[in-house]
Design a protein around this motif. Structure first.
Motif, short mmCIF file in Angstrom:
data_model
loop_
_atom_site.label_atom_id
_atom_site.label_comp_id
_atom_site.label_asym_id
_atom_site.label_seq_id
_atom_site.Cartn_x
_atom_site.Cartn_y
_atom_site.Cartn_z
N ALA A 165 37.74 52.69 78.17
CA ALA A 165 36.88 51.50 78.13
C ALA A 165 37.68 50.21 78.13
O ALA A 165 37.11 49.11 78.16
CB ALA A 165 35.99 51.55 76.89
N TYR A 166 39.01 50.32 78.12
CA TYR A 166 39.84 49.11 78.03
C TYR A 166 39.76 48.31 79.34
O TYR A 166 40.07 48.83 80.41
CB TYR A 166 41.29 49.50 77.75
N ALA A 221 41.23 48.06 71.90
CA ALA A 221 41.51 47.10 72.97
C ALA A 221 42.42 45.99 72.47
O ALA A 221 43.35 45.57 73.16
CB ALA A 221 40.20 46.53 73.52
N ASP A 228 34.27 47.65 65.82
CA ASP A 228 34.13 48.85 66.61
C ASP A 228 35.50 49.43 67.01
O ASP A 228 36.44 48.69 67.28
CB ASP A 228 33.29 48.47 67.83
N LYS A 240 36.55 50.91 69.76
CA LYS A 240 37.02 50.55 71.10
C LYS A 240 37.54 49.11 71.12
O LYS A 240 38.52 48.79 71.78
CB LYS A 240 35.90 50.71 72.12
N ASP A 276 40.01 58.86 75.24
CA ASP A 276 38.60 58.52 75.50
C ASP A 276 38.34 57.02 75.32
O ASP A 276 37.72 56.39 76.16
CB ASP A 276 37.67 59.30 74.57
N ALA A 277 38.85 56.51 74.21
CA ALA A 277 38.59 55.09 73.91
C ALA A 277 39.31 54.18 74.91
O ALA A 277 38.80 53.11 75.26
CB ALA A 277 39.04 54.77 72.49
#
Lengths: 220, 188
Positions: free
Chosen positions: A16-17, B126, B120, B122, A12-13
């Protein structure tokens, strides 16, 4: 937390990359068309082969110049990355009386210079877009600018299309070299918008032939 | 221009027409593949300007070399392999140029967006993806983010399917560690 749950979260995360925005399809297509058109008009098929064949032995000469220049860099006081270009432009005139060799050395030096300018402008645009403007960009622009002017002043510059690309490059570099170190946001936008609207980078790339001639010392 | 529907013309016919110099066929071929190429370029570059440059260069090269396309893989796979090669070269060039000319402290930021401070999940993930070795990162992005199969990845990168699977597994293991430590911090 078990592995399945972690994998699910990871999946899921990860979506967003570097999430892509809507692609600028029309703009990219126009640039592709313009670049292909420029390459087509500059390099009819047979000439490309002849050009590369003609370049085969002078590449050796260029490599020698680059090597001599590399040795000079290692032993000399200056380490500016763009200095070899100026040397490559001036050295053949001083050492060779063969006009064909001079012209080919000029071509090779120009290709290297354009490849370096391409890398510089690509990095500059990417940073400008993020609102980053480093004072060192202006220093690099000045170095490239002085080499661009040397090339424009050379009597070996006979190709009008190459002249046009170098003149445009000179203008862009002048703008970047004159950017104030602070509060240059508006001017930065003007430069990047101008690059985009004129499709300058694709045009610059179309002036760089593919293959061994686009070798840049220090890059593979 | 809005997203274009897939061309109703079979791809092999479209390729023949492009090779014959039909500009409408060039446009149709571009329209059919541009989104996928741009997405991949963007995921790898993390920057709209670079992604645009890489996409343009991919299609310029593809049209120049279309005669060499033998149809041994799907055209989309062939285009992806050009896109990955263009992106790798482009990112390397920019990174080297910055390192050499600018002596930037953080040359690694090519291909990533400013995300060094936020806590965060995400953002942290990243960062962890950015920091993966190039091979792991590419396979992870292609498989887990963009949905390529291992067969497509193998054909695109010129590696065995087993290599692709192994690299994905290692990439996931590293990222799981990041997630687990994040979860641990939250509990604490």
């Amino acid at each position: 937390m078990n592995d399945d749950r972690l994998d699910e979260q990871l999946h899921d995360a990860a979506q967003a990359y570097n999430l892509p925005p809507e692609p600028p399809r029309d703009e990219m297509w126009e640039n592709i068309r313009a670049a292909r058109e420029a390459r087509r008009s500059r390099q009819p098929g047979a000439e490309v082969i002849n050009f590369r064949r003609r370049l085969a032995w002078p590449i050796g000469l260029a490599a020698l110049i680059a090597l001599a220049f590399g040795l000079g860099r290692m032993t000399g006081p200056s380490s500016r990355a763009t200095a070899p270009i100026a040397s490559a432009v001036t050295t053949p005139r001083a050492t060779s009386s063969n006009p064909a060799a001079q012209n080919t050395a000029y071509t090779v030096a120009t290709v290297q210079h354009l490849a370096r300018a391409d890398a510089f402008l690509t990095g500059f645009r990417a940073d400008a877009r993020k609102g980053r403007h480093d004072a060192q960009f202006t220093g690099a622009a000045r170095d490239l600018l002085s080499n661009t002017r040397l090339m424009l002043d050379s009597p070996d510059l006979t190709d009008p299309r190459l002249r046009s690309v170098l003149e445009d490059l000179e203008l862009v570099l002048v703008q970047i070299a004159q950017l104030p170190s602070e509060h240059g946001g508006d001017q930065l936008d003007l430069i990047t918008d101008g690059l985009k609207q004129r499709g300058f980078i694709p045009r610059l790339r179309s002036a760089i032939p593919a293959g061994p001639a686009s070798y840049v010392p220090g890059e593979s | 221009m809005t997203r274009e529907p897939r061309s109703p013309v079979p791809e092999s016919e479209l390729i023949d027409r492009v090779l014959a110099g039909d500009p409408a066929a060039e446009r149709a071929l571009y329209g059919a593949h541009v989104d996928r190429v741009y997405r991949l370029a963007y995921r790898l570059a993390g920057d709209p300007t670079l992604a645009q440059d890489f996409t343009q260069e991919t299609f310029i090269r593809a049209f120049e070399r279309l005669r060499d396309f033998r149809g041994e893989s799907a055209l989309s796979t062939w285009l992806s392999s050009i896109a990955v090669s263009v992106a790798f070269n482009g990112l390397r060039k920019v990174k080297r140029f910055r390192t050499r000319e600018m002596d930037l402290d953080d040359a690694k930021s090519v291909g990533s967006v400013g995300r060094r401070s936020e806590p965060d999940l995400k953002v942290r993930l990243a960062r962890a993806i950015d920091d993966l070795p190039k091979g792991y990162r590419t396979v992870f992005v292609m498989h887990d983010v963009e949905g390529y199969t291992h067969e497509e990845i193998g054909a695109t990168l010129g590696v065995e399917i087993g290599t692709s699977k192994a690299q994905l597994s290692r990439a996931r293991a590293r990222l799981r560690e990041v997630l687990a430590s994040h979860a641990g911090e939250w509990k604490a």
